[in-house]
Design a protein around this motif. Structure first.
Motif, PDB file in Angstrom:
ATOM      1  N   PRO A   1       0.791  -1.235   0.000  1.00 42.49           N
ATOM      2  CA  PRO A   1       0.000   0.000   0.000  1.00 42.49           C
ATOM      3  C   PRO A   1       0.825   1.290   0.000  1.00 42.49           C
ATOM      4  CG  PRO A   1      -0.655  -1.447   1.817  1.00 42.49           C
ATOM      5  CD  PRO A   1       0.503  -2.071   1.138  1.00 42.49           C
ATOM      6  N   SER A   2       2.070   1.242   0.459  1.00 42.37           N
ATOM      7  CA  SER A   2       2.899   2.450   0.493  1.00 42.37           C
ATOM      8  C   SER A   2       3.177   3.002  -0.907  1.00 42.37           C
ATOM      9  CB  SER A   2       4.220   2.159   1.210  1.00 42.37           C
ATOM     10  OG  SER A   2       4.940   1.154   0.518  1.00 42.37           O
ATOM     11  N   VAL A   3       3.059   2.179  -1.927  1.00 46.64           N
ATOM     12  CA  VAL A   3       3.306   2.620  -3.302  1.00 46.64           C
ATOM     13  C   VAL A   3       2.254   3.633  -3.748  1.00 46.64           C
ATOM     14  CG1 VAL A   3       3.439   1.840  -5.713  1.00 46.64           C
ATOM     15  CG2 VAL A   3       4.498   0.493  -3.920  1.00 46.64           C
ATOM     16  N   LYS A   4       1.042   3.503  -3.236  1.00 48.45           N
ATOM     17  CA  LYS A   4      -0.038   4.427  -3.616  1.00 48.45           C
ATOM     18  C   LYS A   4       0.296   5.867  -3.261  1.00 48.45           C
ATOM     19  CE  LYS A   4      -4.448   2.343  -4.269  1.00 48.45           C
ATOM     20  NZ  LYS A   4      -5.785   2.117  -3.852  1.00 48.45           N
ATOM     21  N   LYS A   5       1.047   6.074  -2.186  1.00 45.65           N
ATOM     22  CA  LYS A   5       1.421   7.431  -1.780  1.00 45.65           C
ATOM     23  C   LYS A   5       2.383   8.060  -2.790  1.00 45.65           C
ATOM     24  CE  LYS A   5       0.684   6.371   3.033  1.00 45.65           C
ATOM     25  NZ  LYS A   5       1.274   5.767   4.179  1.00 45.65           N
ATOM     26  N   GLN A   6       3.235   7.251  -3.388  1.00 38.16           N
ATOM     27  CA  GLN A   6       4.185   7.763  -4.377  1.00 38.16           C
ATOM     28  C   GLN A   6       3.500   8.042  -5.713  1.00 38.16           C
ATOM     29  OE1 GLN A   6       7.082   4.414  -3.619  1.00 38.16           O
ATOM     30  NE2 GLN A   6       8.493   6.089  -4.098  1.00 38.16           N
ATOM     31  N   LEU A   7       2.472   7.269  -6.015  1.00 38.57           N
ATOM     32  CA  LEU A   7       1.765   7.388  -7.291  1.00 38.57           C
ATOM     33  C   LEU A   7       0.365   7.919  -7.009  1.00 38.57           C
ATOM     34  CD1 LEU A   7       2.931   3.977  -8.730  1.00 38.57           C
ATOM     35  CD2 LEU A   7       3.838   6.225  -9.299  1.00 38.57           C
ATOM     36  N   TRP A   8       0.259   9.206  -6.793  1.00 37.46           N
ATOM     37  CA  TRP A   8      -0.961   9.843  -6.292  1.00 37.46           C
ATOM     38  C   TRP A   8      -2.150   9.773  -7.242  1.00 37.46           C
ATOM     39  CZ3 TRP A   8       3.630  12.149  -7.527  1.00 37.46           C
ATOM     40  CH2 TRP A   8       3.640  12.931  -8.677  1.00 37.46           C
ATOM     41  N   GLY A   9      -1.968   9.463  -8.503  1.00 34.95           N
ATOM     42  CA  GLY A   9      -3.080   9.453  -9.450  1.00 34.95           C
ATOM     43  C   GLY A   9      -3.874   8.163  -9.476  1.00 34.95           C
ATOM     44  N   GLY A  10      -3.460   7.176  -8.711  1.00 35.27           N
ATOM     45  CA  GLY A  10      -4.184   5.911  -8.675  1.00 35.27           C
ATOM     46  C   GLY A  10      -3.813   4.951  -9.789  1.00 35.27           C
ATOM     47  N   GLU A  11      -2.802   5.284 -10.580  1.00 39.97           N
ATOM     48  CA  GLU A  11      -2.335   4.393 -11.645  1.00 39.97           C
ATOM     49  C   GLU A  11      -0.894   4.013 -11.362  1.00 39.97           C
ATOM     50  OE1 GLU A  11      -2.898   6.181 -15.460  1.00 39.97           O
ATOM     51  OE2 GLU A  11      -5.001   6.625 -15.074  1.00 39.97           O
ATOM     52  N   PHE A  12      -0.554   2.763 -11.643  1.00 42.38           N
ATOM     53  CA  PHE A  12       0.801   2.288 -11.386  1.00 42.38           C
ATOM     54  C   PHE A  12       1.704   2.478 -12.602  1.00 42.38           C
ATOM     55  CE2 PHE A  12       4.184  -0.829 -11.022  1.00 42.38           C
ATOM     56  CZ  PHE A  12       4.616  -0.622  -9.733  1.00 42.38           C
ATOM     57  N   TRP A  13       1.187   2.158 -13.783  1.00 44.55           N
ATOM     58  CA  TRP A  13       1.978   2.213 -15.018  1.00 44.55           C
ATOM     59  C   TRP A  13       1.618   3.437 -15.853  1.00 44.55           C
ATOM     60  CZ3 TRP A  13       5.645  -1.304 -14.765  1.00 44.55           C
ATOM     61  CH2 TRP A  13       5.403  -2.536 -14.158  1.00 44.55           C
ATOM     62  N   THR A  14       2.551   3.855 -16.726  1.00 47.01           N
ATOM     63  CA  THR A  14       2.224   4.874 -17.720  1.00 47.01           C
ATOM     64  C   THR A  14       1.272   4.246 -18.725  1.00 47.01           C
ATOM     65  OG1 THR A  14       4.045   4.238 -19.170  1.00 47.01           O
ATOM     66  CG2 THR A  14       4.489   6.002 -17.584  1.00 47.01           C
ATOM     67  N   LYS A  15       0.650   5.078 -19.535  1.00 45.13           N
ATOM     68  CA  LYS A  15      -0.259   4.546 -20.557  1.00 45.13           C
ATOM     69  C   LYS A  15       0.501   3.818 -21.661  1.00 45.13           C
ATOM     70  CE  LYS A  15      -4.032   7.723 -19.799  1.00 45.13           C
ATOM     71  NZ  LYS A  15      -4.434   6.991 -18.645  1.00 45.13           N
ATOM     72  N   GLY A  16       1.706   4.246 -21.948  1.00 46.58           N
ATOM     73  CA  GLY A  16       2.486   3.657 -23.036  1.00 46.58           C
ATOM     74  C   GLY A  16       3.361   2.508 -22.589  1.00 46.58           C
ATOM     75  N   TYR A  17       3.943   1.841 -23.553  1.00 44.08           N
ATOM     76  CA  TYR A  17       4.895   0.764 -23.308  1.00 44.08           C
ATOM     77  C   TYR A  17       5.690   0.554 -24.585  1.00 44.08           C
ATOM     78  CZ  TYR A  17       1.358  -1.952 -25.802  1.00 44.08           C
ATOM     79  OH  TYR A  17       0.460  -2.390 -26.734  1.00 44.08           O
ATOM     80  N   PHE A  18       6.769  -0.175 -24.481  1.00 43.88           N
ATOM     81  CA  PHE A  18       7.574  -0.552 -25.634  1.00 43.88           C
ATOM     82  C   PHE A  18       7.459  -2.057 -25.781  1.00 43.88           C
ATOM     83  CE2 PHE A  18      11.523  -2.507 -27.083  1.00 43.88           C
ATOM     84  CZ  PHE A  18      11.706  -1.872 -28.301  1.00 43.88           C
ATOM     85  N   VAL A  19       7.282  -2.522 -27.007  1.00 47.16           N
ATOM     86  CA  VAL A  19       7.266  -3.964 -27.239  1.00 47.16           C
ATOM     87  C   VAL A  19       8.060  -4.251 -28.506  1.00 47.16           C
ATOM     88  CG1 VAL A  19       5.094  -4.027 -28.564  1.00 47.16           C
ATOM     89  CG2 VAL A  19       5.836  -6.052 -27.295  1.00 47.16           C
ATOM     90  N   ASN A  20       8.793  -5.350 -28.476  1.00 49.75           N
ATOM     91  CA  ASN A  20       9.632  -5.746 -29.594  1.00 49.75           C
ATOM     92  C   ASN A  20       9.605  -7.268 -29.683  1.00 49.75           C
ATOM     93  OD1 ASN A  20      11.591  -5.462 -31.642  1.00 49.75           O
ATOM     94  ND2 ASN A  20      13.239  -5.807 -30.175  1.00 49.75           N
ATOM     95  N   THR A  21       9.592  -7.783 -30.886  1.00 50.60           N
ATOM     96  CA  THR A  21       9.684  -9.230 -31.033  1.00 50.60           C
ATOM     97  C   THR A  21      11.141  -9.643 -30.876  1.00 50.60           C
ATOM     98  OG1 THR A  21       9.900  -9.008 -33.423  1.00 50.60           O
ATOM     99  CG2 THR A  21       7.691  -9.416 -32.562  1.00 50.60           C
ATOM    100  N   VAL A  22      11.340 -10.847 -30.397  1.00 48.32           N
ATOM    101  CA  VAL A  22      12.681 -11.362 -30.162  1.00 48.32           C
ATOM    102  C   VAL A  22      12.818 -12.678 -30.903  1.00 48.32           C
ATOM    103  CG1 VAL A  22      14.298 -12.171 -28.403  1.00 48.32           C
ATOM    104  CG2 VAL A  22      12.733 -10.299 -27.884  1.00 48.32           C
ATOM    105  N   GLY A  23      13.867 -12.802 -31.689  1.00 47.21           N
ATOM    106  CA  GLY A  23      14.125 -14.054 -32.394  1.00 47.21           C
ATOM    107  C   GLY A  23      14.628 -15.111 -31.429  1.00 47.21           C
ATOM    108  N   GLN A  24      14.212 -16.341 -31.639  1.00 47.31           N
ATOM    109  CA  GLN A  24      14.579 -17.411 -30.710  1.00 47.31           C
ATOM    110  C   GLN A  24      16.078 -17.701 -30.741  1.00 47.31           C
ATOM    111  OE1 GLN A  24      13.150 -21.313 -31.562  1.00 47.31           O
ATOM    112  NE2 GLN A  24      13.386 -22.003 -29.476  1.00 47.31           N
TER     113      GLN A  24
END
Length: 155
Positions: free
Chosen positions: A94-117
């Motif tokens: 619960p202490s994380v909520k104090k650091q992230l006052w907007g009620g969201e943990f992650w940003t809206k964006g993300y990076f994704v990339n395919t990886v060859g085996q």
């Protein structure tokens, strides 16, 4: 390491490198949050066909190397991971909520990339595993096996 996933009508090896920054790029990944995140990811792996090959945290963002099946798009994978981990981290630390006052943990964006085996899975896995470890990064960088990539979306 990744494995071939055998289904009734297909066989696949789909690997994705997913990077998710914390909201406001806040430094929230303490050892407690890191442990909680990894526990939640193990629970996600049991419920969904998403396997976590590697998870690496680096203070304000997380790198995931995940394997999934063709029925999940990269967007669906990111949505599942981000929504469940956010809810559970807020509940368990619960202490994380104090650091992230907007009620969201992650940003809206993300990076994704395919990886060859075969081509670069080992390199990406090492990179993800060594997130936040400056000494290992410098050693890998000197050897030329990993190039540090800066993602403009997250700066």
């Amino acid at each position: 390491m990744s494995e071939y996933v055998h289904k009734s009508h297909n066989v696949s090896v789909l690997l994705y490198h997913l990077v998710c920054p914390a909201k406001y790029r806040r430094v929230v990944f303490t050892p407690e949050v890191d442990g909680c995140l990894k526990e939640v990811c193990l629970e996600i792996a049991k419920r969904y066909e998403i396997q976590f090959v590697e998870i690496g945290t680096d203070k304000d963002h997380v790198h995931f190397l995940v394997q999934s099946v063709p029925m999940y798009s990269p967007t669906q994978i990111a949505r599942v991971i981000k929504s469940i981990t956010a809810r559970e981290i807020f509940k368990r630390v619960p202490s994380v909520k104090k650091q992230l006052w907007g009620g969201e943990f992650w940003t809206k964006g993300y990076f994704v990339n395919t990886v060859g085996q075969k081509g670069n899975e080992k390199t990406i896995a090492t990179y993800v595993r060594n997130q936040g470890r400056e000494k290992e990064y410098q050693q890998l960088h000197r050897e030329g096996s990993v190039k540090r990539t800066v993602y403009p979306l997250f700066q």
